[in-house]
Scaffold this motif. Structure first.
Motif, short mmCIF file in Angstrom:
data_model
loop_
_atom_site.label_atom_id
_atom_site.label_comp_id
_atom_site.label_asym_id
_atom_site.label_seq_id
_atom_site.Cartn_x
_atom_site.Cartn_y
_atom_site.Cartn_z
N THR A 286 0.82 -1.20 0.00
CA THR A 286 0.00 0.00 0.00
C THR A 286 0.86 1.26 0.00
N GLY A 287 0.20 2.40 -0.19
CA GLY A 287 0.88 3.68 -0.28
C GLY A 287 1.74 3.99 0.93
N GLY A 288 2.82 4.69 0.67
CA GLY A 288 3.77 5.01 1.73
C GLY A 288 4.92 4.03 1.78
N ILE A 289 4.68 2.80 1.36
CA ILE A 289 5.74 1.80 1.26
C ILE A 289 6.31 1.87 -0.15
N SER A 290 7.60 1.65 -0.29
CA SER A 290 8.23 1.68 -1.61
C SER A 290 9.27 0.58 -1.70
N ALA A 291 9.62 0.20 -2.93
CA ALA A 291 10.57 -0.88 -3.17
C ALA A 291 11.94 -0.31 -3.52
N GLU A 292 12.95 -0.87 -2.91
CA GLU A 292 14.33 -0.45 -3.13
C GLU A 292 15.04 -1.37 -4.12
N SER A 293 14.67 -2.67 -4.11
CA SER A 293 15.33 -3.63 -4.99
C SER A 293 14.38 -4.77 -5.31
N PHE A 294 14.71 -5.53 -6.37
CA PHE A 294 13.90 -6.67 -6.77
C PHE A 294 14.80 -7.62 -7.55
N SER A 295 14.73 -8.91 -7.22
CA SER A 295 15.55 -9.89 -7.93
C SER A 295 14.83 -11.23 -7.96
N THR A 296 15.21 -12.09 -8.91
CA THR A 296 14.64 -13.43 -9.02
C THR A 296 15.74 -14.47 -8.80
N HIS A 297 15.32 -15.65 -8.31
CA HIS A 297 16.29 -16.70 -7.96
C HIS A 297 15.69 -18.06 -8.27
N LEU A 298 16.52 -18.99 -8.72
CA LEU A 298 16.08 -20.35 -9.03
C LEU A 298 16.23 -21.25 -7.81
N VAL A 299 15.21 -22.07 -7.59
CA VAL A 299 15.22 -23.07 -6.53
C VAL A 299 14.80 -24.39 -7.17
N PRO A 300 15.57 -25.46 -7.02
CA PRO A 300 15.22 -26.73 -7.66
C PRO A 300 13.87 -27.27 -7.17
N GLY A 301 13.15 -27.92 -8.08
CA GLY A 301 11.92 -28.60 -7.71
C GLY A 301 10.65 -27.81 -7.91
N THR A 302 10.73 -26.56 -8.34
CA THR A 302 9.55 -25.76 -8.59
C THR A 302 9.63 -25.10 -9.95
N ASP A 303 8.47 -24.83 -10.53
CA ASP A 303 8.43 -24.17 -11.84
C ASP A 303 8.33 -22.65 -11.73
N HIS A 304 8.46 -22.12 -10.50
CA HIS A 304 8.45 -20.68 -10.28
C HIS A 304 9.83 -20.22 -9.81
N ARG A 305 10.17 -18.99 -10.15
CA ARG A 305 11.36 -18.37 -9.58
C ARG A 305 10.99 -17.67 -8.28
N ALA A 306 11.91 -17.72 -7.33
CA ALA A 306 11.72 -16.96 -6.10
C ALA A 306 11.94 -15.48 -6.40
N ILE A 307 11.21 -14.62 -5.71
CA ILE A 307 11.41 -13.18 -5.85
C ILE A 307 11.79 -12.62 -4.48
N VAL A 308 12.71 -11.67 -4.50
CA VAL A 308 13.20 -11.04 -3.28
C VAL A 308 13.18 -9.53 -3.47
N SER A 309 12.64 -8.82 -2.51
CA SER A 309 12.59 -7.35 -2.60
C SER A 309 12.82 -6.75 -1.24
N THR A 310 13.63 -5.70 -1.21
CA THR A 310 13.78 -4.90 -0.01
C THR A 310 12.85 -3.70 -0.11
N LEU A 311 11.93 -3.61 0.85
CA LEU A 311 10.97 -2.51 0.87
C LEU A 311 11.38 -1.50 1.91
N ARG A 312 10.87 -0.30 1.78
CA ARG A 312 11.09 0.73 2.77
C ARG A 312 9.75 1.14 3.36
N LEU A 313 9.62 1.00 4.66
CA LEU A 313 8.39 1.34 5.35
C LEU A 313 8.49 2.76 5.89
N PRO A 314 7.42 3.55 5.75
CA PRO A 314 7.48 4.92 6.26
C PRO A 314 7.57 4.94 7.78
#
Length: 314
Positions: A286-314
């Motif tokens: 929601t508003g007031g929160i913002s994203a500083e970074s975003f990346s994807t990562h592979l993990v064996p055994g799943t058809d999805h990539r993991a996502i990682v984000s550092t957020l900044r909370l007001p």
């Protein structure tokens, strides 16, 4: 005849590339096709170039590349803004989020635990992980300083559940299971989160027999994005920003991938390169929160990539 052919071809291209402009993407087969709009825009670009080359030899062919170029430009206008990062957040409290759909509980638990150890997130959303998978991942995360909870018990299929893990840094949080969607979500609040609600979420996929349920699941997201309490929703939405249903649902929320200029980093399927697949896993807030970074990562055994984000909370 050449204009008739060009307009017919352009209409077909627009129907496949821009169905969300008239709400057709809320129904099959457009709900499935529209997820691949970035790829279709690239394909249209190739066809435009080919059409221009043909025009050099047969000038009367020129309406075809012109009409296709107009459709391609319309699609590009919807897609390319996601590759431009917004203003970098300044100040605020960092909160790192990791999300991974573990594909019916088949993702390698040790590899996921290793990714958690490497990234050191504050909260983790694990869709398609019920009590059985939680019993596998919890002993691996506990030595790292994490506690876990699942929305379903170990006797239910993993695909029906969501598991959440949180760092001891957040203290004593409260958990709540939501049953107003097909796959019960789990929400944590309190402790170091304060009034902030963190939701591990998973929508059904928009396969033909489940499109109605998919729309209903995403409508639930709107209650968090339009609510008065701050919220972060992370997991598998089975929708990209090309879906008008998803865009409507997250009005009032930001999207970590798009805000950081990584909105075209594909998260599914893992057998395809990241530039080819759609981004259907998201971290929205929601508003007031913002994203500083975003990346994807592979993990064996799943058809999805993991996502990682550092957020900044007001």
């Amino acid at each position: 005849m050449r204009w008739g052919f060009a307009l017919l071809l352009g209409a077909a291209a627009a129907l496949a590339t821009l169905p969300d402009l008239v709400g057709l993407d809320a129904h099959s087969p457009f709900a499935q096709v529209i997820a691949f709009r970035p790829l279709m825009v690239a394909a249209l670009g190739v066809l435009v170039v080919v059409g221009l080359l043909i025009t050099l030899a047969a000038r009367r062919f020129w309406p075809v590349p012109v009409v296709l170029a107009l459709v391609a430009l319309g699609g590009a206008a919807m897609v390319l803004p996601r590759t431009v990062a917004g203003p970098a957040p300044t100040g605020g409290t960092p909160l790192k989020v990791l999300a991974l759909n573990v594909y019916e509980g088949n993702a390698d638990a040790r590899s996921l635990a290793a990714l958690v150890a490497e990234q050191n997130p504050d909260v983790v959303s694990i869709p398609e992980a019920g009590g059985r998978y939680e019993s596998e991942i919890a002993p691996l995360l506990e030595p790292l300083g994490y506690r876990t909870a699942s929305s379903v018990d170990r006797w239910d299929r993993d695909v029906t559940g969501n598991t959440v893990a949180w760092s001891d840094r957040l203290g004593d949080v409260r958990t709540r299971v939501g049953k107003d969607v097909r796959f019960d979500y789990i929400e944590i609040t309190g402790g170091g989160l304060g009034d902030l609600r963190f939701v591990a979420f998973h929508s059904v996929a928009p396969v033909p027999r489940s499109v109605g349920q998919w729309r209903s699941d995403l409508e639930t997201v709107a209650t968090w994005c339009s609510g008065t309490s701050p919220a972060i929703v992370a997991g598998d939405f089975n929708a990209s920003l090309d879906h008008s249903v998803f865009r409507d649902a997250i009005q009032g929320c930001g999207d970590a991938g798009s805000q950081t200029g990584n909105g075209l980093a594909g998260t599914w399927p893992t057998w395809a390169p990241a530039w080819l697949g759609p981004q259907i896993d998201h971290i929205v807030y929601t508003g007031g929160i913002s994203a500083e970074s975003f990346s994807t990562h592979l993990v064996p055994g799943t058809d999805h990539r993991a996502i990682v984000s550092t957020l900044r909370l007001p």
